[in-house]
Write a protein that holds these residues in place. Sequence first.
Motif, PDB file in Angstrom:
ATOM      1  N   LEU A 188       0.714  -1.371   0.082  1.00 37.92           N
ATOM      2  CA  LEU A 188       0.011   0.336   0.357  1.00 37.92           C
ATOM      3  C   LEU A 188       0.778   1.351  -0.263  1.00 37.92           C
ATOM      4  O   LEU A 188       0.875   2.102  -0.778  1.00 37.92           O
ATOM      5  CB  LEU A 188      -0.819  -0.154   1.057  1.00 37.92           C
ATOM      6  CG  LEU A 188      -2.454  -0.314   0.935  1.00 37.92           C
ATOM      7  CD1 LEU A 188      -2.898  -1.083   2.328  1.00 37.92           C
ATOM      8  CD2 LEU A 188      -2.791   0.126   0.210  1.00 37.92           C
ATOM      9  N   GLY A 189       1.944   1.565   0.623  1.00 37.66           N
ATOM     10  CA  GLY A 189       3.087   2.997   0.781  1.00 37.66           C
ATOM     11  C   GLY A 189       2.802   2.394  -0.769  1.00 37.66           C
ATOM     12  O   GLY A 189       3.584   3.706  -0.897  1.00 37.66           O
ATOM     13  N   PHE A 190       3.800   1.859  -1.320  1.00 35.08           N
ATOM     14  CA  PHE A 190       4.189   1.707  -2.731  1.00 35.08           C
ATOM     15  C   PHE A 190       3.441   2.149  -3.616  1.00 35.08           C
ATOM     16  O   PHE A 190       2.951   3.030  -4.300  1.00 35.08           O
ATOM     17  CB  PHE A 190       5.031   0.444  -2.909  1.00 35.08           C
ATOM     18  CG  PHE A 190       5.227   0.258  -4.157  1.00 35.08           C
ATOM     19  CD1 PHE A 190       6.675   0.827  -5.181  1.00 35.08           C
ATOM     20  CD2 PHE A 190       4.574  -0.450  -5.414  1.00 35.08           C
ATOM     21  CE1 PHE A 190       7.316   0.931  -6.808  1.00 35.08           C
ATOM     22  CE2 PHE A 190       4.679   0.103  -6.367  1.00 35.08           C
ATOM     23  CZ  PHE A 190       6.305   0.481  -6.823  1.00 35.08           C
ATOM     24  N   VAL A 191       2.057   1.141  -3.457  1.00 33.23           N
ATOM     25  CA  VAL A 191       0.759   1.953  -4.775  1.00 33.23           C
ATOM     26  C   VAL A 191       0.526   3.214  -4.448  1.00 33.23           C
ATOM     27  O   VAL A 191       0.109   3.898  -5.367  1.00 33.23           O
ATOM     28  CB  VAL A 191      -0.274   0.994  -4.343  1.00 33.23           C
ATOM     29  CG1 VAL A 191      -1.271   1.577  -5.038  1.00 33.23           C
ATOM     30  CG2 VAL A 191      -0.215  -0.525  -4.969  1.00 33.23           C
ATOM     31  N   LEU A 192       0.200   3.885  -3.437  1.00 27.40           N
ATOM     32  CA  LEU A 192      -0.144   4.855  -2.885  1.00 27.40           C
ATOM     33  C   LEU A 192       1.113   5.794  -3.086  1.00 27.40           C
ATOM     34  O   LEU A 192       0.423   7.078  -3.474  1.00 27.40           O
ATOM     35  CB  LEU A 192      -0.249   5.150  -1.174  1.00 27.40           C
ATOM     36  CG  LEU A 192      -1.696   4.529  -1.321  1.00 27.40           C
ATOM     37  CD1 LEU A 192      -2.123   4.604   0.190  1.00 27.40           C
ATOM     38  CD2 LEU A 192      -3.339   4.484  -1.812  1.00 27.40           C
ATOM     39  N   SER A 193       2.404   6.046  -3.377  1.00 28.17           N
ATOM     40  CA  SER A 193       2.957   6.493  -3.649  1.00 28.17           C
ATOM     41  C   SER A 193       3.637   7.183  -5.016  1.00 28.17           C
ATOM     42  O   SER A 193       2.949   8.034  -5.342  1.00 28.17           O
ATOM     43  CB  SER A 193       4.615   6.648  -2.789  1.00 28.17           C
ATOM     44  OG  SER A 193       4.581   6.129  -1.417  1.00 28.17           O
ATOM     45  N   THR A 194       3.016   5.648  -5.533  1.00 31.89           N
ATOM     46  CA  THR A 194       3.110   5.372  -7.158  1.00 31.89           C
ATOM     47  C   THR A 194       1.562   7.206  -7.643  1.00 31.89           C
ATOM     48  O   THR A 194       2.352   7.658  -8.840  1.00 31.89           O
ATOM     49  CB  THR A 194       2.654   4.310  -7.927  1.00 31.89           C
ATOM     50  OG1 THR A 194       3.813   2.903  -7.395  1.00 31.89           O
ATOM     51  CG2 THR A 194       2.623   4.461  -9.471  1.00 31.89           C
ATOM     52  N   LEU A 195       0.634   6.601  -6.953  1.00 35.65           N
ATOM     53  CA  LEU A 195       0.018   7.468  -7.473  1.00 35.65           C
ATOM     54  C   LEU A 195      -0.044   8.684  -6.924  1.00 35.65           C
ATOM     55  O   LEU A 195      -0.809   9.974  -8.476  1.00 35.65           O
ATOM     56  CB  LEU A 195      -1.642   7.163  -6.291  1.00 35.65           C
ATOM     57  CG  LEU A 195      -2.228   5.754  -6.859  1.00 35.65           C
ATOM     58  CD1 LEU A 195      -3.292   6.075  -6.287  1.00 35.65           C
ATOM     59  CD2 LEU A 195      -2.792   5.625  -8.091  1.00 35.65           C
ATOM     60  N   THR A 196       1.206   9.594  -6.879  1.00 36.67           N
ATOM     61  CA  THR A 196       1.565  10.917  -7.171  1.00 36.67           C
ATOM     62  C   THR A 196       1.526  11.267  -7.513  1.00 36.67           C
ATOM     63  O   THR A 196       1.753  12.484  -7.777  1.00 36.67           O
ATOM     64  CB  THR A 196       2.395  11.329  -4.960  1.00 36.67           C
ATOM     65  OG1 THR A 196       3.565  10.338  -5.528  1.00 36.67           O
ATOM     66  CG2 THR A 196       1.828  10.355  -3.768  1.00 36.67           C
TER      67      THR A 196
END
Length: 134
Positions: free
Chosen positions: A108-116
């Motif tokens: 989730l940390g990776f995916v949410l960061s990618t959405l930035t």
Amino acid sequence: MSGSLTTEVRLKALYFVIFQTGFVALLTLKSGFFFDKETAISVLLGGIIFLLPNALFTAMAFMFVGARHRKYVVLSFYLGEVVKLSLTAIMFILAFALLEVVPLALLLGFVLSTLTQWTASIFLSNKNRMINGC
């Protein structure tokens, strides 16, 4: 491309990285507040797995700017993407193999960061600039 335009392009790329880093820090703090320490560390690691390869890509991709360097621009984007994807895969392998992480929090940390990448585009674009630059 003129020097000032080159600087502007590189500066905008730097703003994207700063925005993404701030998001990862905020996400880590929130997860530490609402969950336990291990979850917060896993979220942070997921964000770092996104940030480091992305920052390296940004540095490589914007090494050359302008029509005179178009061959080098394409090459630097291609090499930057290869390095980014390879480094991301290696970091995921190392995180899961060597560290005790909460897998869902890391992802989730990776995916949410990618959405930035998309949200940063909205906040930092010239067309959608908010009042007083906020």
